[in-house]
Design a protein around this motif. Sequence first.
Motif, mmCIF file in Angstrom:
data_model
loop_
_atom_site.group_PDB
_atom_site.id
_atom_site.type_symbol
_atom_site.label_atom_id
_atom_site.label_comp_id
_atom_site.label_asym_id
_atom_site.label_seq_id
_atom_site.Cartn_x
_atom_site.Cartn_y
_atom_site.Cartn_z
ATOM 1 N N VAL A 35 -2.459 -6.070 -7.556
ATOM 2 C CA VAL A 35 -1.055 -5.911 -7.950
ATOM 3 C C VAL A 35 -0.471 -7.293 -8.273
ATOM 4 O O VAL A 35 -0.805 -8.277 -7.620
ATOM 5 C CB VAL A 35 -0.253 -5.242 -6.797
ATOM 6 N N LYS A 36 0.413 -7.356 -9.262
ATOM 7 C CA LYS A 36 1.081 -8.619 -9.599
ATOM 8 C C LYS A 36 2.152 -8.944 -8.564
ATOM 9 O O LYS A 36 2.903 -8.049 -8.157
ATOM 10 C CB LYS A 36 1.742 -8.513 -10.976
ATOM 11 N N ALA A 37 2.260 -10.219 -8.159
ATOM 12 C CA ALA A 37 3.305 -10.612 -7.200
ATOM 13 C C ALA A 37 4.116 -11.767 -7.767
ATOM 14 O O ALA A 37 3.568 -12.826 -8.094
ATOM 15 C CB ALA A 37 2.679 -11.017 -5.874
ATOM 16 N N LYS A 77 1.930 -0.802 -10.623
ATOM 17 C CA LYS A 77 1.680 -1.255 -12.002
ATOM 18 C C LYS A 77 2.691 -2.332 -12.424
ATOM 19 O O LYS A 77 2.369 -3.255 -13.150
ATOM 20 C CB LYS A 77 1.761 -0.050 -12.946
ATOM 21 N N ASN A 78 3.940 -2.193 -11.950
ATOM 22 C CA ASN A 78 4.998 -3.144 -12.321
ATOM 23 C C ASN A 78 5.081 -4.363 -11.405
ATOM 24 O O ASN A 78 5.869 -5.269 -11.660
ATOM 25 C CB ASN A 78 6.360 -2.425 -12.330
ATOM 26 N N GLY A 79 4.314 -4.352 -10.335
ATOM 27 C CA GLY A 79 4.269 -5.518 -9.458
ATOM 28 C C GLY A 79 5.339 -5.529 -8.377
ATOM 29 O O GLY A 79 6.191 -4.642 -8.302
ATOM 30 N N MET A 129 0.816 -1.226 0.000
ATOM 31 C CA MET A 129 0.000 0.000 0.000
ATOM 32 C C MET A 129 0.845 1.269 0.000
ATOM 33 O O MET A 129 0.369 2.338 -0.375
ATOM 34 C CB MET A 129 -0.947 -0.009 1.205
ATOM 35 N N GLN A 130 2.105 1.164 0.398
ATOM 36 C CA GLN A 130 2.990 2.329 0.447
ATOM 37 C C GLN A 130 3.683 2.602 -0.891
ATOM 38 O O GLN A 130 4.420 3.573 -1.019
ATOM 39 C CB GLN A 130 4.058 2.125 1.541
ATOM 40 N N LEU A 131 3.460 1.737 -1.874
ATOM 41 C CA LEU A 131 4.097 1.921 -3.184
ATOM 42 C C LEU A 131 3.384 3.008 -3.995
ATOM 43 O O LEU A 131 2.202 3.284 -3.783
ATOM 44 C CB LEU A 131 4.064 0.606 -3.977
ATOM 45 N N THR A 132 4.115 3.587 -4.950
ATOM 46 C CA THR A 132 3.500 4.567 -5.854
ATOM 47 C C THR A 132 2.632 3.826 -6.877
ATOM 48 O O THR A 132 2.744 2.603 -7.038
ATOM 49 C CB THR A 132 4.584 5.361 -6.622
#
Length: 311
Positions: free
Chosen positions: A91-93, A67-69, A59-62
């Motif tokens: 989100v892709k993991a 988008k890039n996972g 959740m802290q990611l931009t």
Amino acid sequence: MDKQQLIDCHERIKPFIHNTPVLTSRLLNEISDANLYFKCENFQRMGAFKMRGAANAIMQLTHEQKKNGVVTHSSGNFAQALSLSAKSLGVKAYIVMPSSAPQVKKEAVKGYGGILVECEPNLAARELASDQIVQQHGATFIHPSNDDHVILGQGTACKELLELQPDLDYVVAPVGGGGLIAGTALSAHYFGNHCKTIGGEPFEVDDAYRSLHSGKIETNSSTNTIADGLKTQLGDRNFPIIQKHVQEIVRVTEEEIIAAMRLIWERLKIVCEPSSAVAFAAVIKRKEKLRDKKVGIIISGGNVDISHLPF
């Protein structure tokens, strides 16, 4: 990391986690001569506390990073936690797992929507595979325990426990990579009333115990313990927190871990994994010190292969 960051983190992840129950047992109180409060993270989504840190980190990611996972390397609970958190957040993991990881855990990762990438069962291979995914897909690497957002997330379990039992004297958690014990210690410090933190660790992987005594991060030459979730070592983000806020780390034998695990199964009537039982084993070991005290115990997870129980 301060009190407000813990509060903000908890509010952020609440829609994606369970506020897990706290159980007590008169018999276990008698056995330990203390008043015990078990925070049951075995009832957490995906079966372990690691859901908290994984959700917070993603959740802290931009927007661009999401988008890039994300990518991590883990053979166990964090692999599942990141997969499920990523799925919940769209989100892709990418999950790098050693080929030797239990098939049941590989299937769980795939079931939660993680993109499984297998590698040779050693740290160098895990790191190489993760780096390649970062280069190839632009994914953001999230460490299972040595990451500030992960540490804050893991600390919310203790925060919930103290909201229910604000007068705890001690809180005890198992020590593996150090994310849970560091987060727990921060919450005990900020939300407890002079509440102290104790770690439990197997003798077979006592790197954290030795690290506290030597003042630098130690490693293990072998990892021959039933507590498979505690085979990792501390990192440079969580170790300073542990040095500052953890009162002591209590080492327990394999026999003590199994005995504690059995008691939890029999008396609390819940499924817990060996790593979880380490904290309770430490409480029994420190009976004299903890006599008549109010003690919180983090039951870290319940992802155990029931076809291979130690009793």
